[in-house]
Design a protein around this motif. Structure first.
Motif, short mmCIF file in Angstrom:
data_model
loop_
_atom_site.label_atom_id
_atom_site.label_comp_id
_atom_site.label_asym_id
_atom_site.label_seq_id
_atom_site.Cartn_x
_atom_site.Cartn_y
_atom_site.Cartn_z
N ASN A 125 0.18 25.24 20.68
CA ASN A 125 0.39 26.67 20.44
C ASN A 125 1.59 26.92 19.54
O ASN A 125 2.65 26.31 19.71
N LEU B 177 5.45 32.94 21.24
CA LEU B 177 4.01 32.99 21.43
C LEU B 177 3.54 34.42 21.67
O LEU B 177 4.35 35.30 22.01
N PRO B 178 2.26 34.70 21.50
CA PRO B 178 1.77 36.07 21.66
C PRO B 178 2.02 36.68 23.04
O PRO B 178 2.08 37.91 23.17
N ASP B 179 2.16 35.85 24.07
CA ASP B 179 2.46 36.39 25.41
C ASP B 179 3.96 36.55 25.63
O ASP B 179 4.40 36.77 26.76
N GLN B 180 4.76 36.48 24.56
CA GLN B 180 6.20 36.66 24.56
C GLN B 180 6.97 35.46 25.12
O GLN B 180 8.18 35.52 25.30
N THR B 181 6.28 34.35 25.38
CA THR B 181 6.96 33.14 25.78
C THR B 181 7.77 32.58 24.62
O THR B 181 7.31 32.54 23.49
N SER C 152 8.82 29.40 23.26
CA SER C 152 8.49 27.99 23.37
C SER C 152 9.41 27.20 22.45
O SER C 152 9.28 27.24 21.22
N THR D 173 10.09 25.82 27.84
CA THR D 173 10.15 27.28 27.78
C THR D 173 11.57 27.73 28.08
O THR D 173 12.16 27.32 29.09
N LEU E 9 4.92 42.34 20.17
CA LEU E 9 5.79 41.59 21.07
C LEU E 9 6.58 42.50 21.99
O LEU E 9 7.45 42.07 22.72
#
Length: 386
Positions: free
Chosen positions: A336, A360-364, A366, A379, A42
């Motif tokens: 997700n 989330l894996p993209d650092q979002t 949620s 978000t 992350l």
């Protein structure tokens, strides 16, 4: 730390050998079956490792925040505004004990979540202040329970939180916090202990003091705190427990007494309502689909004072809202989730309903805000508070 507990495999521990758990889909982070593990990089988000990210109201504004400890002594604080997080770095001057000996809770009763960590013969108490932590380094005997047998609660009813450590000799070492130090006492608990997943610390009889309850086979050992010792009652009941991680304590009928709930793979949910002296049992039915324990939460999601369940299995998230005579089930589609250690529950917007946060894996970030009968996905951004 020498607690030698006889954790015999019982029906409660074997019940879900064939328990249907979610098997993750490829390409997206989804709830996974028990035993699977994946590291999540992350990067710039600066989350702590497993067990070193905590949800709590660290500034006392009525909204839950997210704190993450880093190896260099930094604690990344993300304070919720109700719509986003404001980030600032605090620091602590001490090492951390393992996650099983580290707790996030309001130890001094000032309305702000603190961090407390036990490491061998020291306890590091990090009391949340307006602009950082005030750290107390306290000496303590090397009398801890084994992992999972050190529980936090207000055992003497003084408004401060204490630490109870179960020993293997029929006693519990009590560290009673007085605001500046821990007073050490030893209280009797002359029974065996069930596995940690079948042991609960909660105020079962509604007298304002935390009790200890442990299930082993057909025995339920009730250790009621009087404020200065435990009085023990042994109850007999069928061992219709759920698998490890699928048994919860909470107020499922809002009578201010703590009850027990167990989930089974066939969709049956066993309710044990405490009446002050014994448990009245009943069985309710839900859809036979549960996410793994990392994706299942017990909390008050609709703000009615009763403990509910939410479980994510693949794209399906089941809100199981506890009513007076059964469970109202709401299905929410959420595709997700974060990896298993990066999903958090708390009241992030201060409306007294529990929400869920997935990194989330993209650092979002949620956010899944409870509306009472559903989860609204949005978000949240992180902005600097400095």
């Amino acid at each position: 730390m020498g607690l030698n507990l006889a954790l015999t495999k019982t029906a409660a521990q074997c019940a879900a050998a064939s328990f249907l758990l979610w098997v993750g889909l490829s390409a997206i982070a989804t709830p996974k079956a028990a035993g699977q593990s994946t590291n999540l990089a992350l990067g710039d988000l600066a989350l702590g490792s497993d067990g070193y990210n905590w949800v709590g109201d660290f500034n006392g504004d009525g909204r839950d925040d997210l704190a993450s400890a880093l190896p260099d002594g930094t604690v990344v604080m993300r304070f919720s505004t109700g719509q986003q997080f404001e980030q600032v770095n605090w620091s602590v001057p001490t090492p951390w004990g393992s996650p099983d000996y580290t707790w996030a809770a309001d130890f001094n009763g000032d309305g702000k979540t603190d961090l407390v960590s036990g490491l061998e013969q020291q306890i590091f108490v990090h009391l949340a202040q307006a602009n950082g932590f005030e750290t107390l380094t306290l000496a303590t005997p090397l009398q801890w329970g084994e992992r999972g047998y050190n529980r936090v609660g207000d055992f003497n009813g003084d408004g401060n939180l204490d630490i109870a450590s179960a020993q293997g000799n029929g006693t519990v070492v009590m560290r009673l916090f007085n605001g500046t130090d821990f007073d050490l006492e030893t209280w009797p608990a002359p029974t065996a202990w069930g596995a940690k997943e079948y042991t609960w610390a909660n105020d079962f009889n509604g007298d304002g003091k935390t009790d200890l309850v442990s299930a082993l086979d057909q025995n339920l050992f009730m250790h009621f705190s009087t404020g200065s010792e435990f009085t023990t009652t042994t109850l007999q009941m069928p061992p219709t427990w759920g698998d490890r991680g699928y048994n919860w304590s909470g107020s499922f009928n809002s009578d201010r007494l703590t009850d027990l709930m167990s989930a089974h793979p066939n969709g049956e949910v066993t309710l044990r309502f405490f009446n002050g002296t014994d448990f009245d049992s009943t069985t309710w039915q839900v859809t036979p689909n549960w996410g793994s324990t990392a994706y299942t939460w017990a909390s008050d999601f609709n703000g009615d004072g009763k403990t509910d369940l939410v479980s994510a299995s693949g794209v399906n998230t089941f809100m199981r809202l506890t009513g007076n005579s059964g469970i109202e089930e709401v299905l929410v589609s959420i595709p997700n989730w974060g990896e298993d250690i990066y999903n958090f529950s708390g009241d992030f917007n201060g409306d007294r309903m529990t929400d869920l946060l997935a990194v989330l894996p993209d650092q979002t970030l949620s956010m899944r805000l409870s509306t009472g009968d559903s989860l609204a996905v949005s978000t949240w951004e992180i902005v600097s508070a400095q």
